[in-house]
Write a protein that holds these residues in place. Structure first.
Motif, PDB file in Angstrom:
ATOM      1  N   LYS B 118      22.592  27.732 -31.389  1.00 32.05           N
ATOM      2  CA  LYS B 118      21.892  27.429 -30.113  1.00 32.05           C
ATOM      3  C   LYS B 118      22.450  26.697 -29.261  1.00 32.05           C
ATOM      4  O   LYS B 118      22.662  26.551 -28.025  1.00 32.05           O
ATOM      5  CB  LYS B 118      20.443  26.773 -30.455  1.00 32.05           C
ATOM      6  CG  LYS B 118      19.433  26.792 -29.270  1.00 32.05           C
ATOM      7  CD  LYS B 118      17.956  26.655 -29.909  1.00 32.05           C
ATOM      8  CE  LYS B 118      16.911  26.491 -28.629  1.00 32.05           C
ATOM      9  NZ  LYS B 118      16.550  25.237 -28.562  1.00 32.05           N
ATOM     10  N   LEU B 119      23.292  25.476 -29.946  1.00 33.63           N
ATOM     11  CA  LEU B 119      23.823  24.263 -29.195  1.00 33.63           C
ATOM     12  C   LEU B 119      24.981  24.801 -28.199  1.00 33.63           C
ATOM     13  O   LEU B 119      25.188  24.571 -27.164  1.00 33.63           O
ATOM     14  CB  LEU B 119      24.350  23.306 -30.154  1.00 33.63           C
ATOM     15  CG  LEU B 119      24.912  21.897 -29.686  1.00 33.63           C
ATOM     16  CD1 LEU B 119      23.888  21.060 -29.242  1.00 33.63           C
ATOM     17  CD2 LEU B 119      25.691  21.173 -30.690  1.00 33.63           C
ATOM     18  N   VAL B 120      25.571  25.904 -28.738  1.00 29.88           N
ATOM     19  CA  VAL B 120      26.733  26.476 -28.090  1.00 29.88           C
ATOM     20  C   VAL B 120      26.320  27.797 -27.366  1.00 29.88           C
ATOM     21  O   VAL B 120      27.345  28.511 -26.963  1.00 29.88           O
ATOM     22  CB  VAL B 120      28.027  26.657 -29.212  1.00 29.88           C
ATOM     23  CG1 VAL B 120      28.552  25.623 -29.559  1.00 29.88           C
ATOM     24  CG2 VAL B 120      27.728  27.624 -30.001  1.00 29.88           C
ATOM     25  N   ALA B 121      24.989  28.057 -27.190  1.00 34.15           N
ATOM     26  CA  ALA B 121      24.487  29.277 -26.606  1.00 34.15           C
ATOM     27  C   ALA B 121      24.961  30.493 -27.151  1.00 34.15           C
ATOM     28  O   ALA B 121      25.563  31.479 -26.328  1.00 34.15           O
ATOM     29  CB  ALA B 121      24.941  29.094 -25.255  1.00 34.15           C
ATOM     30  N   LEU B 122      25.055  30.743 -28.202  1.00 39.00           N
ATOM     31  CA  LEU B 122      25.434  31.871 -28.838  1.00 39.00           C
ATOM     32  C   LEU B 122      24.314  32.570 -29.767  1.00 39.00           C
ATOM     33  O   LEU B 122      24.623  32.985 -30.897  1.00 39.00           O
ATOM     34  CB  LEU B 122      26.792  31.532 -29.685  1.00 39.00           C
ATOM     35  CG  LEU B 122      28.097  31.607 -28.812  1.00 39.00           C
ATOM     36  CD1 LEU B 122      29.047  31.437 -29.775  1.00 39.00           C
ATOM     37  CD2 LEU B 122      28.368  32.644 -28.058  1.00 39.00           C
ATOM     38  N   ARG B 140      33.550  28.870 -28.635  1.00 38.26           N
ATOM     39  CA  ARG B 140      32.264  28.113 -28.906  1.00 38.26           C
ATOM     40  C   ARG B 140      31.989  28.332 -30.397  1.00 38.26           C
ATOM     41  O   ARG B 140      31.365  27.274 -30.812  1.00 38.26           O
ATOM     42  CB  ARG B 140      31.145  29.091 -28.127  1.00 38.26           C
ATOM     43  CG  ARG B 140      31.071  28.498 -26.844  1.00 38.26           C
ATOM     44  CD  ARG B 140      30.446  29.924 -26.074  1.00 38.26           C
ATOM     45  NE  ARG B 140      30.513  29.844 -24.585  1.00 38.26           N
ATOM     46  CZ  ARG B 140      29.535  29.279 -23.736  1.00 38.26           C
ATOM     47  NH1 ARG B 140      28.467  28.727 -24.519  1.00 38.26           N
ATOM     48  NH2 ARG B 140      29.788  28.951 -22.475  1.00 38.26           N
ATOM     49  N   VAL B 141      32.246  29.243 -30.794  1.00 39.22           N
ATOM     50  CA  VAL B 141      32.160  29.428 -32.491  1.00 39.22           C
ATOM     51  C   VAL B 141      32.754  28.480 -33.103  1.00 39.22           C
ATOM     52  O   VAL B 141      32.525  27.613 -33.939  1.00 39.22           O
ATOM     53  CB  VAL B 141      32.353  30.736 -32.810  1.00 39.22           C
ATOM     54  CG1 VAL B 141      32.412  30.990 -34.487  1.00 39.22           C
ATOM     55  CG2 VAL B 141      31.553  31.890 -32.241  1.00 39.22           C
ATOM     56  N   ARG B 173      32.270  22.024 -19.389  1.00 44.86           N
ATOM     57  CA  ARG B 173      30.831  21.610 -19.064  1.00 44.86           C
ATOM     58  C   ARG B 173      30.198  21.776 -20.522  1.00 44.86           C
ATOM     59  O   ARG B 173      29.401  20.773 -20.906  1.00 44.86           O
ATOM     60  CB  ARG B 173      30.061  22.334 -18.235  1.00 44.86           C
ATOM     61  CG  ARG B 173      30.611  22.196 -16.860  1.00 44.86           C
ATOM     62  CD  ARG B 173      29.379  22.160 -15.632  1.00 44.86           C
ATOM     63  NE  ARG B 173      30.087  22.146 -14.475  1.00 44.86           N
ATOM     64  CZ  ARG B 173      30.490  23.177 -13.746  1.00 44.86           C
ATOM     65  NH1 ARG B 173      30.464  24.390 -14.070  1.00 44.86           N
ATOM     66  NH2 ARG B 173      31.137  22.728 -12.789  1.00 44.86           N
ATOM     67  N   THR B 174      30.291  22.601 -21.304  1.00 43.60           N
ATOM     68  CA  THR B 174      29.395  23.064 -22.364  1.00 43.60           C
ATOM     69  C   THR B 174      29.788  21.736 -23.437  1.00 43.60           C
ATOM     70  O   THR B 174      29.250  21.104 -23.926  1.00 43.60           O
ATOM     71  CB  THR B 174      29.936  24.227 -22.914  1.00 43.60           C
ATOM     72  OG1 THR B 174      29.582  25.283 -22.117  1.00 43.60           O
ATOM     73  CG2 THR B 174      28.839  24.788 -24.191  1.00 43.60           C
ATOM     74  N   ILE B 175      31.154  21.609 -23.668  1.00 43.54           N
ATOM     75  CA  ILE B 175      31.661  20.578 -24.522  1.00 43.54           C
ATOM     76  C   ILE B 175      31.184  19.120 -24.133  1.00 43.54           C
ATOM     77  O   ILE B 175      30.702  18.360 -24.800  1.00 43.54           O
ATOM     78  CB  ILE B 175      33.131  20.888 -24.627  1.00 43.54           C
ATOM     79  CG1 ILE B 175      33.774  22.089 -25.572  1.00 43.54           C
ATOM     80  CG2 ILE B 175      33.721  19.553 -25.337  1.00 43.54           C
ATOM     81  CD1 ILE B 175      34.999  22.405 -26.035  1.00 43.54           C
ATOM     82  N   ALA B 198      38.108  15.691 -15.363  1.00 41.08           N
ATOM     83  CA  ALA B 198      36.660  16.162 -15.384  1.00 41.08           C
ATOM     84  C   ALA B 198      36.003  15.750 -16.566  1.00 41.08           C
ATOM     85  O   ALA B 198      34.655  15.659 -16.536  1.00 41.08           O
ATOM     86  CB  ALA B 198      36.704  17.713 -15.643  1.00 41.08           C
ATOM     87  N   MET B 199      36.561  15.497 -17.894  1.00 37.17           N
ATOM     88  CA  MET B 199      35.735  15.229 -18.927  1.00 37.17           C
ATOM     89  C   MET B 199      35.927  13.946 -19.496  1.00 37.17           C
ATOM     90  O   MET B 199      35.019  13.382 -20.055  1.00 37.17           O
ATOM     91  CB  MET B 199      36.495  16.010 -19.963  1.00 37.17           C
ATOM     92  CG  MET B 199      36.504  17.491 -19.813  1.00 37.17           C
ATOM     93  SD  MET B 199      36.820  18.625 -20.911  1.00 37.17           S
ATOM     94  CE  MET B 199      35.400  18.738 -21.827  1.00 37.17           C
ATOM     95  N   ALA B 200      36.838  12.965 -19.234  1.00 37.93           N
ATOM     96  CA  ALA B 200      37.315  11.759 -20.058  1.00 37.93           C
ATOM     97  C   ALA B 200      36.435  10.557 -19.412  1.00 37.93           C
ATOM     98  O   ALA B 200      36.118  10.261 -18.323  1.00 37.93           O
ATOM     99  CB  ALA B 200      38.723  11.443 -19.760  1.00 37.93           C
ATOM    100  N   ASP B 201      36.043   9.651 -20.417  1.00 45.57           N
ATOM    101  CA  ASP B 201      35.585   8.398 -20.200  1.00 45.57           C
ATOM    102  C   ASP B 201      36.770   7.610 -19.949  1.00 45.57           C
ATOM    103  O   ASP B 201      36.821   6.838 -19.171  1.00 45.57           O
ATOM    104  CB  ASP B 201      34.754   7.779 -21.316  1.00 45.57           C
ATOM    105  CG  ASP B 201      33.323   8.546 -21.638  1.00 45.57           C
ATOM    106  OD1 ASP B 201      32.840   8.863 -20.518  1.00 45.57           O
ATOM    107  OD2 ASP B 201      33.058   8.607 -22.910  1.00 45.57           O
TER     108      ASP B 201
END
Lengths: 282, 573
Positions: B118-122, B140-141, B173-175, B198-201
């Motif tokens: 569910k978390l990875v929308a699969l 995603r898997v 975005r998902t990750i 886009a992703m990093a702190d």
């Protein structure tokens, strides 16, 4: 593939010529002789044919041929895998030489390996002597047949498993390890299932070859009727006795078996490809 | 602290691929390791996971030292570039793998699996085989599988490398969402700066096995500390700037009585203002050039302006055309700017800068100083200087005429008779460092730093700058002479430790420290003799005779080695 069309046009010219040559060649060299043999065998009245096929000596030869081939292929599946593993996974001096040596049974005339085996394993040979002292006789027993077939079948297993083992990427093992799997679990759950189709192919190839093998077996088996007589040898004996009908009957039986084996090999390979998703877009 | 790396080093065939990396990562932080291929970032990630053994240093996860712990007991989740899914297993079996080897009950496995899918929308893909999924779905898997055993650390090795642009964006975005939902400490390795932004702190930039800089994306972009980061993170024009008093200018220095302080200025293309005619008011003038290239790129316009050779000086030599017709400066303009002031190829423009960042690098450029052209050429071709300048992307200029002041940039002299006097003259007339090279000096395998008291910080900064480009062993040497009074010993030791900790915090430089008692000259000689290619970085507190006495031996013989002299800034005392 375009529906309804048998020939898919290719941009390359020369299809008609090459296709014609292919069918002619295959007919002349494979279909014609085999067809002749089948016609010969089917010309025998069915009851006689059945009697020939179920003759005591013939059945004993089937048992030996198929039993020994299966046992040898099974032994090769285990040891061939180990050989392939050590060749793929480790680098050691002489690895390339060893790798080349695997193909020796392919390259040697089978009679040469037969004589070599007979010399080593005969009760006076230097391995046979030791074994005889331990109470094990190899030459002139069914065990000798198995030994010969192991020698002949080894390259089939090694050469099938090798590419599959290379394919098992280090990534997969790393992934399994990072998920908490130990060495044995990695092997059982990842490596073995991944190479299983290749191992099955190797087994079937070795088995099929074992059934038909003649040259390397006849010297070590001793050829005692009902005991150490393999089916191909029986065919030769029948030919030498001018029993063409009997030879053709046995030949027909072997042909059917070979066909079944070929089918089995193809099915195993297809199963493996489907399972590993080869040919399917990643 | 979630992940702590302490001086992690990994060598392949004695070549360091990960070199002395130390970093601490907070609980729940998303760190992106960014670097070109071959920079050692993937190896570092594998070292954290335990998939690669390290040669030196320590790895701690949540305060537990796991340096000697095998991968399966570290409890991290790892996602591979090529997914590394088990192709003979269904999605369900893949996701449950970690739970199965932990002998979790069937019912628990099932509920955990459903939660993860569910978390990875699969959802509903349980029974599919990996081969039946698209690349994005497979990854995603892989993410779900890596998270199954509730790892406290998630490591992703170029997870989007094999995917096309659109799916990449979506998976990013998902990750990021999953990471924030679970609060799991995450390190992602990539060579794609957009991905990093886009992703990093925080972003850690790696180059040649070293972790050069760590910081938030905007901080690294606005205030890089090194040339590499300045040019690797986004486009940048690197120019040599000259500070005269409080004014920063880009005119080439002429015969001046006071050496201007040379800096390396970073000007982002979007900070360039192009005008026809007069320079825009309130901005720093850079020079004038001719528009050579004009590229429409949607929201922006990309320009290249040819700057004449006698104009401002590029800090990196690679921007210059071979024909000596000048060098190219990058500029971008927004749509409104284009509309307000349309430009055409061949048009003459005045260039000024809205914002200039000066790199804190202590080495801006080298100036070879010699009496004759031939000697200067020879000195310039010295392997050490040539290689170092190439690696640092630094200019070498030559000066053979006598001047009233030291050249801007670092003067480079030939060792031998007279070198000591020339070095002192340069240091007294505006140079803060001098490099003295014996003929044919090669890249050192060992750098010995004798920091001095006041000059210590500067000497260590220069040493750090060198060591970023030379994979040498470095030794910080402190010598207490027998005559040193007891009380001064303590204060000197404090200065040394101060300098060392500043080197570590400011430059990320970790040096082996040697404390000796005895004769200074003898101890220097002993440390240098340990390797035939040793180089000395010497901090000078002042130009008084007591300080400069040993220069004659070091620079004029009999045993000549590369020596870099760093002078304490005036009034530091």
């Amino acid at each position: 593939m375009a529906g309804g069309r048998i020939v898919v046009p290719s941009p390359l010219p020369g299809f008609g010529l090459t296709f014609g040559f292919t069918t002619f060649f295959l007919s002349a060299i494979i279909l014609l002789p085999l067809g002749a043999m089948v016609i010969r065998a089917l010309g025998i009245p069915p009851s006689e044919l059945l009697a020939m096929l179920l003759d005591e000596r013939a059945v004993a030869s089937y048992r030996l041929s198929f039993g020994a081939a299966a046992l040898a292929a099974a032994i090769n599946a285990v040891f061939g895998f180990i050989v392939a593993w050590s060749l793929v996974r480790y680098d050691f001096p002489g690895r390339r030489l060893l790798d080349t040596m695997i193909d020796l049974p392919f390259a040697l005339p089978t009679a040469v390996s037969g004589i070599a085996l007979a010399t080593v394993f005969s009760p006076t040979g230097w391995l046979g002597l030791k074994l005889a002292q331990a109470g094990i006789q190899v030459a002139y027993t069914w065990l000798g047949v198995v030994v010969a077939l192991v020698l002949i079948g080894l390259p089939f297993v090694v050469r099938s498993v090798q590419p599959a083992l290379i394919e098992v990427r280090k990534d997969l093992e790393d992934a399994a390890e990072s998920l908490g799997a130990g060495g044995f679990n990695v092997f059982r759950r990842i490596i073995l299932p991944t190479i299983l189709p290749a191992l099955a192919t190797g087994f079937t190839l070795a088995f099929a070859r074992g059934i038909g093998e003649y040259g390397s077996v006849v010297f070590i088996s001793g050829n005692l009727p009902l005991k150490t007589e393999i089916t191909p040898l029986l065919i030769v004996i029948k030919l030498e006795q001018y029993d063409y009908a009997g030879a053709a009957a046995l030949g027909f039986f072997m042909l059917v078996m070979s066909f079944v084996m070929l089918l089995a090999i193809n099915l195993v390979q297809q199963w493996g490809q489907r399972r590993m998703g080869i040919g399917v877009a990643r | 602290m979630s992940i702590a790396l302490d001086q992690v080093t990994k060598r392949y065939q004695s070549l360091p691929v990960v070199n002395d990396v130390s970093i601490e990562i907070e609980q729940g932080e998303f760190l992106v390791l960014l670097g070109p291929s071959g920079s050692g970032k993937s190896t570092l990630l594998r070292a954290i996971a335990g998939l690669v053994e390290i040669d030196h240093g320590r790895v701690s996860l949540h305060g537990r030292d796991v340096t000697g712990v095998v991968a399966r007991d570290r409890g991290v989740g790892f996602v591979f570039q090529h997914y590394a899914l088990f192709r003979h297993m269904s999605v369900a079996d893949n996701v449950e793998f970690a739970l199965r080897v932990r002998r979790m009950k069937r019912a628990d496995r099932l509920s955990r699996r459903q939660e993860l899918l569910k978390l990875v929308a699969l959802e509903g893909m349980d029974e599919r085989l990996p081969a039946q999924l698209s690349g994005g779905q497979q990854q995603r898997v892989a993410v779900a599988r890596a998270l199954a055993h509730r790892p406290e650390v998630l490591l992703l090795d170029e997870p989007f490398g094999a995917l096309d642009a659109k799916i990449r964006e979506e998976l990013r975005r998902t990750i990021r969402r999953i990471q924030q939902e679970l609060g799991v400490t995450t390190i992602l390795v990539t060579h794609d700066q957009d991905e990093a932004f886009a992703m990093a702190d925080r972003i850690g930039v790696m180059h040649q096995g070293r972790l050069l800089e760590v910081g938030s994306p905007d901080e690294l972009y606005a205030r890089p500390r090194t040339r590499f980061v300045a040019t690797f993170l986004g486009a940048a024009n690197l120019l040599l700037g000259y500070r005269r008093g409080h004014r920063l200018g880009f005119d080439r220095p002429g015969a001046e009585n006071v050496t201007p302080r040379e800096i390396v200025a970073v000007i982002r293309p979007e900070e360039i203002e192009l005008t026809t005619g007069k320079a825009a008011g309130g901005l720093t003038p850079v020079g004038s050039g001719v528009v050579q290239e004009l590229q429409f790129a949607g929201a922006t316009e990309r320009l290249r302006v040819r700057m004449p050779m006698e104009g401002p000086v590029p800090a990196t030599p690679d921007r210059e055309g071979a024909d000596g017709s000048g060098w190219l400066l990058d500029a971008t303009r927004t749509f409104p700017e284009q509309r307000a002031n349309p430009l055409a190829i061949g048009q003459k423009v005045t260039v000024s800068a809205r914002r200039i960042h000066s790199l804190p690098t202590p080495i801006s450029s080298f100036t070879v100083v010699a009496r004759e052209q031939a000697a200067a050429e020879q000195l310039r071709g010295t392997p050490l200087l040539a290689t170092l300048a190439a690696r640092m992307q630094t200019r070498i200029t030559m000066r053979t005429n006598r001047t009233a002041s030291a050249p801007p940039g670092m003067p480079v002299l030939a060792a031998g008779p007279g070198a000591s006097a020339t070095a002192q003259w340069n240091l007294a007339h505006g140079a803060s460092q001098v490099l003295v090279l014996p003929a044919g000096a090669v890249l050192p395998a060992r750098i010995v730093v004798l920091p001095g008291a006041e000059a210590g910080v500067g000497a260590l900064g220069v040493a750090a700058s060198l060591l970023r480009h030379i994979p040498a062993e470095s030794v910080l040497l402190a010598v207490h002479e027998a005559a040193t009074p007891e009380r001064e010993r303590a204060s000197r030791l404090r200065l040394l430790l101060d300098a060392r900790s500043r080197a570590l915090s400011e430059h990320g430089l970790d040096l082996r420290t040697e404390l000796r008692f005895g004769d200074v000259d003898a101890e220097i000689e002993r440390e240098l003799a340990a390797d035939p290619t040793s180089m000395l970085v010497l901090g000078l507190d002042s130009l008084e005779a007591s300080e400069t006495a040993r220069l004659a031996t070091l620079l004029e013989g009999p045993k000549l080695r590369p020596v870099l002299i760093v002078r304490a800034p005036d009034g530091a005392a």
